[in-house]
Design a protein around this motif. Structure first.
Motif, PDB file in Angstrom:
ATOM      1  N   MET A   1       0.839  -1.180   0.000  1.00  0.00           N
ATOM      2  CA  MET A   1       0.000   0.000   0.000  1.00  0.00           C
ATOM      3  C   MET A   1       0.883   1.242   0.000  1.00  0.00           C
ATOM      4  O   MET A   1       1.906   1.283   0.668  1.00  0.00           O
ATOM      5  CB  MET A   1      -0.902   0.034   1.233  1.00  0.00           C
ATOM      6  CG  MET A   1      -1.962  -1.027   1.232  1.00  0.00           C
ATOM      7  SD  MET A   1      -3.296  -0.855   2.448  1.00  0.00           S
ATOM      8  CE  MET A   1      -2.516  -0.239   3.878  1.00  0.00           C
ATOM      9  N   LYS A   2       0.423   2.239  -0.731  1.00  0.00           N
ATOM     10  CA  LYS A   2       1.149   3.503  -0.748  1.00  0.00           C
ATOM     11  C   LYS A   2       0.890   4.259   0.546  1.00  0.00           C
ATOM     12  O   LYS A   2      -0.251   4.375   0.982  1.00  0.00           O
ATOM     13  CB  LYS A   2       0.668   4.366  -1.905  1.00  0.00           C
ATOM     14  CG  LYS A   2       1.271   4.023  -3.237  1.00  0.00           C
ATOM     15  CD  LYS A   2       0.732   4.963  -4.272  1.00  0.00           C
ATOM     16  CE  LYS A   2       1.864   5.556  -5.042  1.00  0.00           C
ATOM     17  NZ  LYS A   2       1.370   6.439  -6.102  1.00  0.00           N
ATOM     18  N   PRO A   3       1.914   4.782   1.165  1.00  0.00           N
ATOM     19  CA  PRO A   3       1.698   5.541   2.403  1.00  0.00           C
ATOM     20  C   PRO A   3       1.088   6.914   2.126  1.00  0.00           C
ATOM     21  O   PRO A   3       1.364   7.534   1.098  1.00  0.00           O
ATOM     22  CB  PRO A   3       3.110   5.667   2.985  1.00  0.00           C
ATOM     23  CG  PRO A   3       4.031   5.503   1.821  1.00  0.00           C
ATOM     24  CD  PRO A   3       3.323   4.621   0.836  1.00  0.00           C
ATOM     25  N   GLY A   4       0.218   7.355   3.032  1.00  0.00           N
ATOM     26  CA  GLY A   4      -0.322   8.706   2.959  1.00  0.00           C
ATOM     27  C   GLY A   4      -1.550   8.893   2.087  1.00  0.00           C
ATOM     28  O   GLY A   4      -2.064  10.000   1.992  1.00  0.00           O
ATOM     29  N   ILE A   5      -2.067   7.828   1.428  1.00  0.00           N
ATOM     30  CA  ILE A   5      -3.235   8.027   0.564  1.00  0.00           C
ATOM     31  C   ILE A   5      -4.499   7.376   1.128  1.00  0.00           C
ATOM     32  O   ILE A   5      -5.586   7.595   0.621  1.00  0.00           O
ATOM     33  CB  ILE A   5      -2.995   7.501  -0.867  1.00  0.00           C
ATOM     34  CG1 ILE A   5      -2.762   5.986  -0.860  1.00  0.00           C
ATOM     35  CG2 ILE A   5      -1.851   8.229  -1.526  1.00  0.00           C
ATOM     36  CD1 ILE A   5      -2.801   5.365  -2.242  1.00  0.00           C
TER      37      ILE A   5
END
Length: 85
Positions: A1-5
């Protein structure tokens, strides 16, 4: 998972004001309100107008459907009238 989204997943206290029922559920719903729960912790707080605790369909308090159909109701209403003269 992409962090911050992704939204913040945390325990949120939901309150059905009609039934005065509380649920502590993990959610991403955003709210600025907080409430001290009976366990002594403070959680983000969201009020609900209707939930399974207060809605008639879920509580079994809904109106009973008629057991007879449209044709049976029609025949019952007009049983005394004869079409032959």
């Amino acid at each position: 998972m992409k962090p911050g989204i992704h939204p913040d997943y945390r325990p949120v206290l939901f309150h059905d004001v009609a039934a005065d029922a509380f649920w502590l559920i993990g959610s991403t719903a955003a709210t600025d309100k907080t409430f001290a729960h009976s366990d002594g912790n403070t959680y983000p707080y969201i009020t609900l107008d209707v939930s399974s605790a207060s809605h008639p369909v879920y509580t079994g308090q809904e109106r009973k459907a008629k057991t007879e159909g449209r044709v049976a109701g029609f025949n019952k209403r007009f049983a005394g009238f004869s079409s032959s003269k």
